[in-house]
Motif scaffolding. Structure first.
Motif, short mmCIF file in Angstrom:
data_model
loop_
_atom_site.label_atom_id
_atom_site.label_comp_id
_atom_site.label_asym_id
_atom_site.label_seq_id
_atom_site.Cartn_x
_atom_site.Cartn_y
_atom_site.Cartn_z
N MET A 1 0.85 -1.20 0.00
CA MET A 1 0.00 0.00 0.00
C MET A 1 0.87 1.24 0.00
N SER A 2 0.48 2.15 -0.76
CA SER A 2 1.27 3.37 -0.81
C SER A 2 1.00 4.20 0.44
N VAL A 5 -2.17 6.53 0.86
CA VAL A 5 -3.48 6.12 1.33
C VAL A 5 -3.65 6.45 2.80
N ARG A 19 -12.36 6.38 6.56
CA ARG A 19 -11.50 5.23 6.73
C ARG A 19 -10.05 5.67 6.93
N LYS A 26 -3.76 5.38 14.55
CA LYS A 26 -2.72 4.53 15.15
C LYS A 26 -1.77 5.34 16.03
N ALA A 412 4.95 -0.85 14.71
CA ALA A 412 3.54 -1.17 14.55
C ALA A 412 2.68 0.09 14.65
N GLY A 416 4.24 1.86 10.69
CA GLY A 416 3.25 1.14 9.90
C GLY A 416 3.85 0.58 8.65
N LYS A 417 3.04 0.52 7.66
CA LYS A 417 3.46 -0.10 6.41
C LYS A 417 4.57 0.73 5.79
N ASP B 5 0.42 0.56 -7.26
CA ASP B 5 1.39 1.21 -6.40
C ASP B 5 2.33 2.11 -7.18
N PRO B 24 -8.01 7.00 -1.96
CA PRO B 24 -7.49 5.65 -2.01
C PRO B 24 -8.20 4.86 -3.10
N ARG B 26 -8.17 1.62 -3.36
CA ARG B 26 -8.58 0.27 -2.99
C ARG B 26 -9.77 0.31 -2.05
N ALA B 28 -11.93 -0.62 1.22
CA ALA B 28 -11.47 -0.67 2.61
C ALA B 28 -11.04 -2.08 2.98
N THR B 30 -8.20 -3.59 2.54
CA THR B 30 -7.27 -4.35 1.73
C THR B 30 -5.94 -3.64 1.72
N LYS B 31 -4.92 -4.42 1.50
CA LYS B 31 -3.59 -3.85 1.45
C LYS B 31 -2.87 -4.47 0.28
N ALA B 32 -2.17 -3.66 -0.43
CA ALA B 32 -1.36 -4.23 -1.49
C ALA B 32 -0.10 -4.78 -0.87
N PRO B 33 0.15 -6.04 -1.00
CA PRO B 33 1.32 -6.63 -0.34
C PRO B 33 2.57 -6.35 -1.15
N ASP B 34 3.02 -5.11 -1.11
CA ASP B 34 4.12 -4.77 -2.01
C ASP B 34 5.44 -5.36 -1.56
N LYS B 203 1.67 -7.61 11.36
CA LYS B 203 1.74 -7.38 9.92
C LYS B 203 0.33 -7.18 9.35
N THR B 206 -1.25 -3.75 11.17
CA THR B 206 -0.63 -2.44 10.96
C THR B 206 0.30 -2.41 9.76
N GLY B 207 0.59 -3.54 9.18
CA GLY B 207 1.51 -3.54 8.04
C GLY B 207 2.97 -3.56 8.46
#
Lengths: 431, 436
Positions: A1-2, A5, A19, A26, A412, A416-417, B5, B24, B26, B28, B30-34, B203, B206-207
């Motif tokens: 995810m970028s 977002v 959303r 967080k 976390a 985050g991502k 992405d 966004p 995508r 809600a 969902t996450k792109a597992p880059d 993961k 929070t990713g």
């Protein structure tokens, strides 16, 4: 995810934006959680007595007086500030804004002071503030160089799990060369060469032979542990005086700057390698973001095909990036044998390369942020020494555990991502 | 990297958190597992080696090991001092040093040719299988995560908590004989699963990158176990000040399979069962299909209706459970006299190499684990009898994996024919390259 977002915007409320707000809560939740945890600690385990912060260091031009304060009171004040910061984070959230990095840093600092004051309350020992900062900087040096090297490599699209091996081989080479020549500078050069050597192997396998970068990295770590431990037992131990006894760098005091109270002695009475670390961060940043070389390197890491189309030699660029990165990491390896101690030991890097890898990701593949992350790890490593000095009321194992728990929370809750360079880990095959 | 992405995030300078006004793209949740695809190719690159390449890789690695042994051998160094007057001395010294070392390796790992009877001769091989036991479980755990595109470096921590949980039940609880083992193993496997599940949960929620979280959890586990080992009433043996547990109860110790003279114990059987179970899971079950789908292409998996987040958590739970099995068999089968915080013995990291060498398939992991177990068993005999440091085994092991991963290199060295179907530089799947 970028990351886009997760970033709130000032656009009108819509389903999507609500959303987004949930996602960015967080930080506020994390702030509140750590503040509450600290408050709980103070409530459950109150401690009496004063905490004494020693502000000065030997050889200061202007000697600051030591500060003695009631530990619990200071801690509660800090918790109150932290609570305010948390409230501010929630308030920002209501207006769809993310708390800035500075708010996070402020929270970290006040909670740290709270924790230190609580630990040091009633202790017979002073808390030397200078050593608290200076030791942190010193211990973060290998992680910092490792992280910088990792950032350079990954921005060019090569995942470098082998940082650990570059540090270790750098330390090994610096030990032998430094001992033979009695010159720490020669050791430093040898460490750079050693880091580059690992980089060449990494490059040959990942760039030329297109082997998976993770595999090569993991395997190189094992290989270098095996090689250095083998030759340590077979060669260094029998000839310890000739081959494994280096001259270390002496601390150099920078005139004027080193006389600044508290931070002067901490930051500017260090050895050459530490000053190189100070220099390396802006230099790497500048090279990556403000030079043609850096632009091409990042292009190769994000979209090698596009880069190739406009005439950038992808493989050559990656090789060059890896070599430079290897040299940078190798410098970090020299820390172990010509700065920290004066001899090599088996597996003496003890996982610092993996911590550096974590700092790369923690710092989102940015040299400055990665350096900050490295500093955080160095600080944490140093903190446990400080706390054992004042006889902290918590078992030492929990002190040692603290940095890693903090990182878990930070990754976390705050980071985050993380988004890697797009072509990170991808070998490039020309069509 | 998905097309989405590359559209969303450009090469952001300095601050990746560029404020984007674009909504966004995508739905809600969902996450792109880059970052998934970074590790996803991990096993695929090792495949397509072939027997010739594997053999060539072993030969090259052993040669490299020979050079190291020869160069550091005292006899060789002395003889090479007068190399030009009597070169044959140097060669015979090299021969005896290298030959002696590898003979000792073989004697310690496969067959003791000095033993009088078959029972004694096969002893080293049984020892190798015993060393392989935890490597099988842990290797499976890492391999399974690889298959789902996750890189589990947390083997150490997962083994430690598993060992602590199983060990605590093993010495601290009184239960009848079979039940005790069942409860202790359940506790150990569950502890490993939970520890790894934390990384999976972080993961998914929070990713947070699993490489960071599993490394951090390793340290947390290590210090947690160290604390418990140093605290009376938790794991420390009563009346002792050493950070070590009391020995396991007799009711919980895994019985030896082939009599007291061989160390091989019931744990090996459990490891074999785990191999079959993982094979079934990956190749025959719905859950395993989801694992592989997420590993191959998370976007496609999501479109196909697979909950990627839930799958991530499940993968880490199962992987941690398998590594937990390794920790459990260590304390209940191999080191039953009480353990300390080094019970993991580096197995968590060895497991990564095992999984890579085994190409992340269950039976490949089994073979690789037995090979590595043999190296461990033989290495210690080599160190004891020939004074060759055991670390040479690490060098040989890592070189084997490295060479097997680069078939073109091995083929070039041995002048093996390049496979006709495959171009010189192995072509990758084209669509992916375009998307990246």
């Amino acid at each position: 995810m970028s990351t886009a977002v997760e970033t709130p915007s000032s656009a009108p409320m819509s389903t999507d934006l609500r959303r987004v707000a949930v996602v960015s809560a967080k930080s506020a939740i994390a702030y509140t959680a750590v503040t509450a945890a600290m408050a709980l600690l103070l409530l459950l385990v109150p401690r009496d007595g004063d905490v004494r912060y020693r502000m000065g260091a030997e050889g200061d031009a202007v000697r600051l007086p030591d500060v003695a304060l009631p530990g619990m009171a200071v801690a509660w004040v800090c918790v109150a500030i932290a609570a305010l910061v948390s409230v501010a984070a929630w308030a920002l959230l209501r207006v769809q804004r993310k708390p800035s990095v500075w708010l996070g840093i402020l929270l970290g600092v006040v909670l740290l002071v709270a924790f230190l004051s609580w630990s040091g309350a009633g202790s017979q020992q002073d808390l030397p503030v200078t050593r608290l900062v200076g030791g942190a900087v010193l211990l973060s040096v290998p992680i910092l160089f490792g992280a910088l090297g990792g950032v350079i490599g990954e921005r060019a699209g090569v995942v470098n799990i082998a940082i650990e091996s570059q540090l270790l081989l750098g330390a090994f080479a610096a030990a032998i060369t430094g001992s033979l020549t009695d010159s720490p500078v020669a050791g430093l050069v040898a460490a750079i060469v050693a880091g580059m050597l690992v980089a060449v192997v990494l490059g040959v396998f990942t760039i030329t032979y297109k082997v998976d970068q993770v595999i090569v990295g993991v395997v190189l770590n094992v290989l270098v542990v095996g090689l250095t431990s083998f030759f340590y037992s077979e060669v260094l131990v029998p000839n310890a005086e000739r081959l494994n006894d280096t001259e270390r760098f002496k601390p150099i005091a920078i005139p004027v700057l080193s006389d600044v109270p508290i931070f002067g002695p901490a930051l500017f009475r260090q050895s050459l390698l530490v000053y190189l670390a100070y220099l390396a961060v802006p230099v790497v940043w500048f090279a990556l973001y403000r030079t043609r070389w850096g632009l091409r390197l990042r292009a190769v890491g994000e979209h090698p095909q596009a880069a190739d189309t406009v005439g950038i030699k992808v493989e050559l660029t990656r090789y060059r990036a890896l070599l430079i990165a290897g040299g940078v990491v190798g410098l970090g390896g020299a820390f172990y044998t010509v700065v920290s101690v004066s001899s090599f030991g088996k597996e003496m890097t003890a996982g610092a390369g993996f911590i550096a890898l974590a700092a790369v990701i923690f710092g989102k593949w940015d040299p400055v942020r990665a350096a900050m992350a490295a500093l955080l790890f160095g600080f944490a490593a140093n903190l446990k020494d400080m706390l054992s000095l004042v006889g902290a009321p918590v078992p030492s194992q929990f002190m040692l555990m603290l940095p890693y728990v903090v990182t878990l929370f930070a990754v976390a809750g705050l980071v985050g991502k993380s988004r890697a360079p797009a072509a990170d880990g991808e070998p490039y095959i020309k069509e | 990297m998905s097309v989405d992405d590359s559209q969303l995030g450009g090469t952001s300078v300095a601050a990746p958190q560029h404020v984007g006004d674009e909504p966004p793209v995508r739905p809600a949740g969902t996450k792109a597992p880059d970052d998934g695809d970074r590790w996803r190719e991990a096993l695929r690159r090792v495949t397509s080696g072939g027997w010739a390449v594997s053999l060539g890789a072993v030969v090259l690695a052993v040669l490299a090991g020979s050079v190291m042994i020869a160069v550091t051998d005292k006899g060789v160094q002395d003889a090479s001092g007068y190399f030009f007057s009597r070169p044959q001395d140097t060669f015979s010294a090299i021969g005896s040093a290298v030959g002696g070392a590898y003979a000792a390796l073989f004697r310690g790992a496969v067959w003791d040719f000095r033993a009088d009877d078959f029972a004694g001769g096969i002893k080293p091989f049984m020892s190798s299988l015993n060393f392989a036991t935890p490597l099988i479980g842990a290797g499976l755990g890492v391999a399974l995560a690889f298959r789902a595109g996750l890189f589990n470096i947390g083997g150490r921590g997962q083994m430690l908590v598993a060992a602590a949980a199983a060990g605590w039940v093993g010495f601290g609880v009184d239960l009848p004989i079979v039940l005790h083992l069942v409860v202790a193993m359940t506790a150990g496997i569950a502890a490993g699963a939970i520890w790894s599940g934390i990384a999976g949960l972080l993961k998914a929620a929070t990713g947070a990158h699993e490489v960071i979280t599993t490394i951090m959890l390793n340290y947390v586990a290590f210090y947690l176990i160290s604390y418990m080992l140093a605290t009376p009433g938790l794991l420390q043996a009563p009346g002792s000040s050493n950070p070590k547990t009391p020995p396991m109860a007799d009711t919980v110790i895994m019985p030896r399979l082939l009599g007291a003279q061989y160390k091989l114990n019931l744990g090996f059987v459990f490891a074999l069962v785990a191999v079959v179970l993982v094979w079934w899971l990956l190749n025959r079950s719905r859950l395993g299909f989801a694992f592989r789908a997420v590993g191959e292409n998370p976007d496609a998996a999501r479109v196909a209706g697979i909950d990627v987040r839930r799958t991530t958590v499940s993968v880490m739970l199962v992987a941690g459970g398998l590594i937990g099995l390794a920790g459990t068999t260590q304390v209940l089968g191999t080191v039953t006299t009480g353990f300390s915080s080094d019970i993991d013995a580096g197995i968590g990291f060895d497991a990564i190499t095992v999984a890579l060498l085994g190409r992340s398939t269950p039976f490949g992991v089994l073979a690789a684990a037995i090979l590595f177990g043999a190296f461990k068993a033989g290495g210690s005999v080599m160190q004891a009898s020939e004074n060759v440091p055991i670390e040479i085994v690490l060098v040989i092991q890592s070189l084997i994996v490295l060479f097997i991963a680069a078939p073109p290199l091995v083929r070039a060295v041995f002048h093996l024919p390049q496979p006709g179907a495959r171009p010189k530089k192995r072509a990758r799947r084209q669509p992916k390259e375009v998307a990246a």
